[in-house]
Design an enzyme around this catalytic site. Structure first.
Site, mmCIF file in Angstrom:
data_model
loop_
_atom_site.group_PDB
_atom_site.id
_atom_site.type_symbol
_atom_site.label_atom_id
_atom_site.label_comp_id
_atom_site.label_asym_id
_atom_site.label_seq_id
_atom_site.Cartn_x
_atom_site.Cartn_y
_atom_site.Cartn_z
ATOM 1 N N SER A 92 0.917 -1.154 0.319
ATOM 2 C CA SER A 92 0.108 0.028 0.045
ATOM 3 C C SER A 92 0.886 1.260 -0.002
ATOM 4 C CB SER A 92 -0.857 -0.095 1.307
ATOM 5 O OG SER A 92 -1.287 1.336 1.361
ATOM 6 N N GLU A 127 0.315 3.638 1.965
ATOM 7 C CA GLU A 127 0.367 3.960 3.302
ATOM 8 C C GLU A 127 1.830 3.597 3.754
ATOM 9 O OE1 GLU A 127 -1.844 5.585 5.647
ATOM 10 O OE2 GLU A 127 -2.622 6.347 3.659
ATOM 11 N N TYR A 181 -1.476 0.248 10.526
ATOM 12 C CA TYR A 181 -1.846 -0.518 9.167
ATOM 13 C C TYR A 181 -0.825 -0.457 8.274
ATOM 14 C CZ TYR A 181 -3.552 -0.828 4.485
ATOM 15 O OH TYR A 181 -3.913 -1.261 3.245
#
Ligand code: GDR
Length: 361
Positions: free
Chosen positions: A129, A131, A153
């Site tokens: 991701s 992220e 996460y």
């Protein structure tokens, strides 16, 4: 010739359902790992799969149980495994770091270990991701950009990325990660901001709500279409060598842009309806993400096709449809972006038809 078998974790989600459709269309025998409860509640939990349900082989399993994953892999003996399942809601990862880390890291590790032990020839895809880039150290972000995650996460995805690479380097698995930037569609979960906005606008148009509560409107994201991003996943597993790839459009828009355009397409001004709620801000925000997908474009032959405005429109039309509103009938001139508010938005606008112009990298 027998069909190739693919196994998808997270098949019930947005990406899983698009990927299952793509693989079926390419002649694969498609298997999915689903929670046992989902098999007993297909109307709700398998809703995205209902049109193709009869073509799929679904197996109960849990990312929290090595035994269950081992059992599925032993039974299916897949040629390709796409690991999409995760606790994927960044906000929630601040409420429960423990379950996010446990589920996401162990789930990835269990699958990799089971593949190594049972089907080492199976090709493995891990959903990384954007992220992972978090507080970005370079703009735009590519495969060499250092990680600076901002949530458990993000940490779990960095761990999964490193596990995947380690199984590739240490045990010779064909294992690779896609570093996917935000990707949306009418199948997006309602907890994510894009769908929250388009479904919120539809509810307002239908008279079912009179405002929309959002958090940080200034966060900037690189938003693409999920249906196109699963194609990149498949392409990654068809290469001579396993490698990691960034998948992104290269264009960035703010949450405010998303809201502004969604309301404008409905003939409304977002400032009359959007309320910001400090409770919805994250303790550590990822302020800006812009992906550089040059490697995927050059090596995989993949290109992003749907631009920001076409994406927003498609999602909004679908949500309006679900509350019985035909957007094209209810809003004059909605076939074109010709509203009083002025672009440019935070990013560069794509053509009026919403088709993404070739990214400038
Ligand atoms: P993100 O997606 O965290 O980028 O991760 P999300 O849609 O949740 O948030 C995007 C940005 O919008 C801001 N925001 C809000 N977000 C939500 N959910 N709800 C709100 O009301 C709201 N208001 C503002 C957020 O602060 C954030 O900056 C998604 C997920 O799909 C991940 O699993 C995936 O890995 C990444 O995209 C790439």
């Amino acid at each position: 010739m027998t069909a190739r078998r693919a196994l998808i974790s997270g098949i019930t989600g947005q990406d899983g359902s698009y990927l299952a459709e793509l693989l079926l269309a390419r002649g694969y025998e498609v298997h999915g790992i689903v929670r046992r409860v989902a098999l007993h509640d297909p109307e709700n939990r398998l809703s995205r799969l209902l049109p193709i349900r009869d073509c799929l082989h679904l197996h109960p399993g849990s990312l929290e149980s090595y035994a269950s994953l081992h059992q599925v892999l032993a039974k299916v003996q897949p040629h390709e495994c796409y690991h999409l399942a995760a606790q994927s809601f960044v906000s929630y990862s601040f409420d429960d770091e423990f379950s996010t880390l446990n589920t996401n890291i162990n789930g990835t590790h269990y699958l990799l270990a089971a593949i190594k032990n049972l089907v080492p020839e199976c090709r493995f895809y891990f959903s990384g991701s954007s992220e992972m880039f978090g507080k970005v150290e370079q703009v735009p972000q590519n495969e060499d950009t250092p990680f600076h995650h901002r949530s458990s996460y993000g940490i779990s995805k960095v761990a999964g990325f490193h596990l995947t690479r380690n199984y590739r380097e240490a045990y010779g698995l064909y294992a690779c990660s896609g570093i996917l930037f935000n990707h949306e569609s009418p199948r997006r979960g309602h907890e994510f901001v894009s769908r929250k906005i388009t479904s919120g606008v539809a509810r307002i148009l239908a008279g079912k709500a009179d405002r929309l509560c959002l958090g940080n409107l200034d966060a900037l994201r690189d938003w693409g279409h999920a249906r196109e991003y699963v194609e990149a996943m498949w392409l990654m597993l068809q290469q001579p060598q396993p490698e990691d790839y960034v998948v992104a459009t290269g264009e960035t828009y703010s949450v405010r842009d998303f809201a502004q355009l969604s309301f404008a397409l409905a003939g409304l001004d977002y400032r009359d309806f959007v309320v910001t709620d400090p409770e919805l801000y994250r303790p550590a925000e990822v302020n800006v993400l812009t992906g550089d997908a040059t490697k995927a474009i050059e090596k995989l032959g993949w290109t992003p096709k749907t631009g920001f405005s076409a994406l927003v429109r498609e999602m909004l039309e679908a949500d309006c449809d679900s509350v019985g509103i035909d957007l094209s009938l209810s809003v004059p001139h909605s076939g074109q972006i010709s509203h009083p508010w002025q672009l440019p938005l935070a990013g560069q606008l794509t053509g009026v038809d919403g088709v993404l112009q070739q990214p400038g990298f």
